[in-house]
Design a protein around this motif. Structure first.
Motif, PDB file in Angstrom:
ATOM      1  N   VAL A  13       4.178 -39.545 -20.543  1.00  0.00           N
ATOM      2  CA  VAL A  13       2.428 -40.098 -20.315  1.00  0.00           C
ATOM      3  C   VAL A  13       1.946 -42.093 -21.002  1.00  0.00           C
ATOM      4  N   GLY A  14       1.708 -41.389 -22.762  1.00  0.00           N
ATOM      5  CA  GLY A  14       1.770 -42.273 -23.293  1.00  0.00           C
ATOM      6  C   GLY A  14       3.258 -43.243 -23.045  1.00  0.00           C
ATOM      7  N   ALA A  15       4.288 -44.029 -22.862  1.00  0.00           N
ATOM      8  CA  ALA A  15       5.342 -44.145 -22.273  1.00  0.00           C
ATOM      9  C   ALA A  15       5.449 -44.571 -21.280  1.00  0.00           C
ATOM     10  N   THR A  16       4.580 -44.171 -19.917  1.00  0.00           N
ATOM     11  CA  THR A  16       4.409 -44.891 -18.650  1.00  0.00           C
ATOM     12  C   THR A  16       3.182 -45.261 -18.570  1.00  0.00           C
ATOM     13  N   ALA A  17       2.467 -45.317 -19.445  1.00  0.00           N
ATOM     14  CA  ALA A  17       1.007 -46.453 -19.806  1.00  0.00           C
ATOM     15  C   ALA A  17       1.477 -47.141 -20.786  1.00  0.00           C
ATOM     16  N   ALA A  58       3.644 -54.110 -16.981  1.00  0.00           N
ATOM     17  CA  ALA A  58       3.510 -54.425 -15.406  1.00  0.00           C
ATOM     18  C   ALA A  58       2.760 -55.061 -15.428  1.00  0.00           C
ATOM     19  N   TRP A  59       1.502 -54.832 -15.766  1.00  0.00           N
ATOM     20  CA  TRP A  59       0.351 -55.771 -15.686  1.00  0.00           C
ATOM     21  C   TRP A  59       0.832 -57.172 -16.014  1.00  0.00           C
ATOM     22  N   THR A  60       1.213 -57.479 -17.046  1.00  0.00           N
ATOM     23  CA  THR A  60       1.404 -58.164 -17.338  1.00  0.00           C
ATOM     24  C   THR A  60       2.250 -59.192 -17.108  1.00  0.00           C
ATOM     25  N   ILE A  84      10.967 -52.081 -21.838  1.00  0.00           N
ATOM     26  CA  ILE A  84      10.469 -51.102 -20.764  1.00  0.00           C
ATOM     27  C   ILE A  84      11.637 -50.309 -20.012  1.00  0.00           C
ATOM     28  N   ALA A  85      12.312 -50.603 -19.466  1.00  0.00           N
ATOM     29  CA  ALA A  85      13.761 -49.720 -18.648  1.00  0.00           C
ATOM     30  C   ALA A  85      13.937 -48.797 -19.519  1.00  0.00           C
ATOM     31  N   THR A  86      13.724 -49.214 -20.545  1.00  0.00           N
ATOM     32  CA  THR A  86      15.006 -48.434 -21.416  1.00  0.00           C
ATOM     33  C   THR A  86      14.167 -47.132 -21.043  1.00  0.00           C
TER      34      THR A  86
END
Lengths: 102, 377, 340
Positions: C27-31, C37-39, C63-65
């Protein structure tokens, strides 16, 4: 292999050796299984014939010797800092008043 | 396909060369990693093995046990209940059990004295568990003297010892005759320790135990399922606590891994800069860095698991024995049946490899985005 | 008795701790990834050479990694979750398999379903990421991060359900097992699926999976079939699950009235359930990704990479369905149960 001198071959060989040693534990457990299960059978037979209820792992105190037969709330009742299965015993220290003479 | 494999192999070649250039640092990481997984895996294998042992061996324990409770404590139960119990429909047999604890002050050990129902013991003799035989150096034909709680000395001739493979369930058991048992403890006549009940149809255990509770209102009824479940949660919970305690170690290790990955030397930075200058892409550098972590993790995991297996199943979990023993002087010497579960291995994997990987991602990325011109200038 | 009971007592189970720890990290990483992603969606501009754009380009590697690690972990954690539910069954009165454990709390089955949804979304996102890496100009960056924004609530919801589930578990509750749930007389999806007639359901299984294999084969010539392949794979998943519950499981147990989709995972039945579910989930996951990826084959920088990638995914997916057919047939052939 034509590239056997490469470091990757050596390391892959080492990792394969590690994997094989892990698999060897499986082989070892199957090899031992027959004798081990026979001895487990004899334990189970003794449990059945004597009507035992517990493992004799912790002989310190009576509620650790027979956790399944113990009183419902028996923390510290046998001697201070005895092995205990209540969560609190991991955090609460032994009472100061007991066993001072020893 | 072949091209991808070749490409990865070249990356591995490169990774190994780069690991070898910093041999001391990486060997240190490998050693710490191996140690951590070894401890976790040993705890897990030992816990699982004992759990499985309890589950299978205690499946033969009495179906229902009836205890008498007095002021919240286990108390003796009158034999007169036996007849009433036998009248309950569905009960095949009900039998009083006589057992109790004896503290051997000389040896500072607790024994479980018991009257067996499956064999007759000559008065004045005893059959002892093999851990006692070892502790007191006794064999068939010897004799022991026990000081009874009523301060009377009793002499028991040793009629035999229980087989050594039964130590896990009967290490501390002393089997004596009923007459000796009652005389030794001053056990009141007409009373027994508890009552073991066997049921005709195993599906009726719940109904029968409800009937027993109604018949003897101050009784505590323990079913075989209760026993099995209490062992299940006992070992599970213990293992969980050990994991919590080791969480600190895992965290320290994660910080170490982060630090190792983040603290790039000037030489390493130059190395990455040159790679990028000659045409490596960011994703290639990331791949190399992941191979570094992956090779160390995988190697440490394989070695540690094998060592943990040897430790638990060939050396009896020697490093943990003091913790399991506690203050007890009697400790069963047992050989565990190797039980390996994929779930345990997967759990250890999740608790070590995954945090390690996550902790290194950010430093790896930091390294991979280094600009060639900033380091080569 | 050891381990007195109360809500939350199961949180110290080692596997439960591992699963929870993992889900918190995920959850932390996805947040963090969703915030990024928003940026990206607002500020991404490949035409610009500004420092900001350069920074974004660099950060997208991180982020991709991160997401690759997280989503692969989520897939493994689904497996561990089911495995754990099965092995924890001994702790519950009345439970014999994973159904009892999952049923011990109202959050059990929702948590499982959420994990399955996360698994499929993860496969699709990983496919997007892979395709995107093939193009030099980050061609899929916006759709990829839009999908990531959609994934975040699901990952968070699944973690919350899982936490609620494990916190709610109590050893002393009486649970009902598969023999009570997967029976036609009950209400609900499980009961409905168990009540399906055996032979038609088996026939539907063969038709749906064979259609996937055939279409996957056909895509070698006509890649346009991708539009139909993904919905077909989804349909095949539903049909195959229904067939497992209504008929295939009965062949495994050799009892026409035992319909449990979880007991087949047990060692007593040779873990045959994993042989069914792994190809089914793999085939469906990749199948679901085929169509969305194929839509981008016209993008110039992907023109070379996407068609072979889609073809490979379709081939592996169709191959998985073929394995599924083989396993299903083997189960029917080996079983002593006969309907006809």
């Amino acid at each position: 292999m034509r590239t056997s001198g490469r470091p990757s071959s050596k390391v892959i060989a080492l990792l394969v050796a590690g994997g094989v040693s892990c698999l060897a534990t499986l082989v070892d457990s199957t090899v031992r299984r027959d004798t081990d299960l026979a001895s487990r059978q004899s334990r189970a037979a003794l449990v059945a014939s004597l009507g035992l209820t517990d493992l004799s792992l912790f002989t310190e105190a009576r509620y650790t010797r027979h956790p399944a037969m113990a009183d419902l709330h028996s923390a510290f009742q046998d001697h201070p800092a005895a092995w205990d299965h209540f969560p609190t015993a991991a955090w609460v220290g032994p009472p100061q008043w007991g066993n001072q003479g020893e | 396909m072949n091209r991808t494999i070749e490409r990865q192999r070249y990356l591995i070649d490169f990774t190994i060369a780069s690991l070898a250039r910093r041999r001391g640092r990486n060997l240190g990481l490998f050693a710490v990693y191996t140690l951590l997984v070894f401890v976790l895996a040993s705890a897990s294998l030992l816990g699982y093995g004992l759990r499985k042992e309890a589950r299978t061996v205690l499946a033969a324990s009495p179906e229902i046990l009836v205890q008498h409770l007095l002021a919240g404590r286990h108390d003796l139960i009158p034999e007169s209940h036996l007849a009433a119990l036998r009248d309950i429909r569905g009960i095949a047999a009900a039998e009083g059990r006589l057992w109790g604890y004896y503290y051997d002050a000389g040896m500072r050990a607790n024994y479980t004295l018991m009257v067996p129902s499956d064999r007759t013991i000559e008065p004045g003799t005893a059959i002892i568990g093999s851990a006692i035989a070892r502790l007191r150096n006794l064999g068939e034909g010897d004799a022991v003297h026990f000081l009874s709680p009523k301060a009377k000395m009793f002499r028991f001739g040793i009629a035999g010892t229980l087989p050594s493979e039964s130590e896990l369930v009967a290490a501390d058991v002393v089997l004596v005759s009923e007459a000796d048992f009652r005389a030794f403890f001053g056990f009141p006549a007409g009373m027994v320790t508890d009552i073991a009940v066997s049921v005709r149809n195993p599906k009726e255990v719940a109904t029968v135990s409800a009937k027993i509770s109604r018949l003897i209102v101050d009784a505590r009824v323990v079913t075989r399922d209760d026993i099995l479940r209490s062992y299940e949660s006992l070992f599970d919970w213990r293992q969980g606590m050990i994991t919590v305690l080791l969480a600190g170690a895992v965290l320290a290790f994660v910080i170490l891994a982060w630090d190792k990955a983040a603290g790039l030397s000037a030489e390493e930075r130059r190395e990455i800069g040159i790679l990028k200058a000659i045409g490596w892409e960011t994703s290639d550098v990331i791949a190399v860095k992941f191979w570094e972590g992956g090779l160390v993790s995988l190697g440490a995991f394989l070695v540690a698991y094998t060592l943990a297996y040897l430790h638990v199943f060939h050396f009896g979990g020697a490093l943990f024995a003091p913790a399991l023993k506690g203050w007890a002087t009697l400790y069963p010497d047992f050989r565990m049946v190797p039980e390996i579960s994929g779930q345990q291995i997967a759990t250890i994997f999740f608790l070590t490899v995954v945090p390690y990987t996550l902790a290194t991602i950010v430093p790896v990325w930091r390294a991979a985005i280094i600009d060639p011109d900033t380091v080569m200038r | 008795m050891g381990g007195s009971s109360g809500a939350g007592e199961m949180l110290f189970h080692p596997t439960v701790m591992a699963l929870l720890l993992w889900s918190f990290a995920a959850v932390g990483a996805t947040a963090a990834a969703a915030a990024f992603a928003w940026t990206i969606i607002r500020e991404w501009n490949p035409a610009s050479g500004s420092a900001r754009q350069l920074e974004l380009e660099r950060r997208t590697y991180l982020i991709a990694t991160l997401m690759v690690a997280v989503l692969v972990g989520e897939a493994v954690s689904l497996l561990l979750f089911v495995f754990n539910a099965d092995s924890m069954a001994v702790m519950f009165v009345g439970a014999m398999c994973a159904v009892g454990t999952l049923n011990a709390s109202p959050y059990g089955f929702p948590a499982l379903v959420a994990k399955i949804v996360v698994f499929f979304l993860a496969v699709v996102w990983l496919a997007f990421n892979r395709a995107d890496n093939h193009g030099w100009d980050y061609p899929l960056i916006r759709p990829k991060y839009r999908l990531l924004l959609a994934i975040f609530p699901v990952v968070a919801g699944s973690a919350a359900l899982q936490l609620a589930y494990f916190a709610d578990l109590r050893a002393d509750v009486l649970v009902s097992c598969c023999s009570k749930l997967f029976v036609p007389e009950q209400k609900g999806v499980a009961a409905h699926a168990s009540g399906l007639p055996a032979m038609p359901s088996l026939a539907a299984f063969y038709v749906a999976t064979a259609a996937c294999v055939a279409m996957g084969w056909g895509m070698r010539r006509r890649p346009g079939l991708a539009v139909a392949y993904s919905p077909l794979a989804a349909a095949a998943f539903v049909v195959a699950m229904a067939a497992v519950v209504s008929v295939l499981s009965t062949y495994v147990y050799e009892q026409p009235h035992h319909h449990c989709p979880f007991c087949i995972l047990k060692p007593e039945y040779g873990y045959v359930g994993y042989a069914l579910y792994v190809p089914l989930f793999l085939g469906t996951g990749l199948g679901l990704a085929v169509w969305p990826i194929n839509r981008y084959r016209a993008i110039p920088s992907l023109a070379e990479a996407v068609p072979p990638m889609v073809a490979r995914m379709a081939a592996v997916s169709a191959g998985s369905f073929l394995v599924l057919i083989a396993v299903g047939t083997a189960i029917v052939a080996v079983s002593n149960l006969r309907y006809l």
